[in-house]
Design an enzyme around this catalytic site. Sequence first.
Site, short mmCIF file in Angstrom:
data_model
loop_
_atom_site.label_atom_id
_atom_site.label_comp_id
_atom_site.label_asym_id
_atom_site.label_seq_id
_atom_site.Cartn_x
_atom_site.Cartn_y
_atom_site.Cartn_z
N ASN A 156 0.80 -1.23 0.00
CA ASN A 156 0.00 0.00 0.00
C ASN A 156 0.83 1.28 0.00
OD1 ASN A 156 -1.50 -2.07 2.21
ND2 ASN A 156 -2.61 -1.54 0.34
N VAL A 162 1.12 6.95 -0.45
CA VAL A 162 0.41 6.08 0.48
C VAL A 162 -1.01 5.84 -0.02
CG1 VAL A 162 -0.40 5.83 2.86
CG2 VAL A 162 1.76 6.98 2.40
N CYS A 163 -1.41 4.58 -0.06
CA CYS A 163 -2.78 4.22 -0.43
C CYS A 163 -3.56 3.95 0.84
CB CYS A 163 -2.77 2.98 -1.33
SG CYS A 163 -4.41 2.53 -1.91
N LEU A 164 -4.25 4.97 1.30
CA LEU A 164 -5.08 4.87 2.49
C LEU A 164 -6.38 5.60 2.17
CD1 LEU A 164 -5.18 3.94 5.48
CD2 LEU A 164 -4.21 6.16 6.09
N ASP A 196 -6.01 -3.44 -2.48
CA ASP A 196 -6.00 -2.06 -2.96
C ASP A 196 -4.56 -1.56 -3.00
OD1 ASP A 196 -6.90 0.42 -3.78
OD2 ASP A 196 -7.41 1.11 -1.77
#
Length: 183
Positions: free
Chosen positions: A104, A111-113, A144
């Site tokens: 992620n 950052v994939c949040l 994701d």
Amino acid sequence: MIRLFKVKEKQRELAESANGGAPIKKQSAGELRLHKDISELNLPKSCIISFPNGKDDLMNFEVSIRPDEGYYLGGNFSFSFQVCPIYPHEAPKVKCKTKLYHPNIDLEGNVCLNILREDWKPVLNINTIIYGLYHLFTEPNYEDPLNHDAAAVLRDNPKMFEANVRRAMAGGYVGQTFFTRCM
């Protein structure tokens, strides 16, 4: 009405000159909210906040996370936060400063949040973001990903993923990518 503003401005100028100093900088609504968020932080012991530009620059700060469980146990990961003046109506910009092998977080530190993107709401705060980042280390999400290679390894071969994480954190190559030590 216009005269009232001129009178107030004159009173402020007199007060500033009486104090013998520079004019007092007004804080934006975003700065006021951020000050409140930071004063109310309730971080786990494994998270530390710092202000590299000094406490006067609340809009730019760093958070260091040392996960105490999971694949990333023993690592030390640093994130930079840039908060815009219209916070909380816009999410802070968060970048990982530590290059790491993570599904992620890509190699450039993006950052994939979800709460930093489409699920951001003004009721969320800095504490929520830090807990979200911490959660990425305890429960990486291969569904994701930003780093598709790491996500595929996590999904298909968790033992190899763990070995790759350990190699990267110790300072070494995973595939063609070199990672500096972060333990």
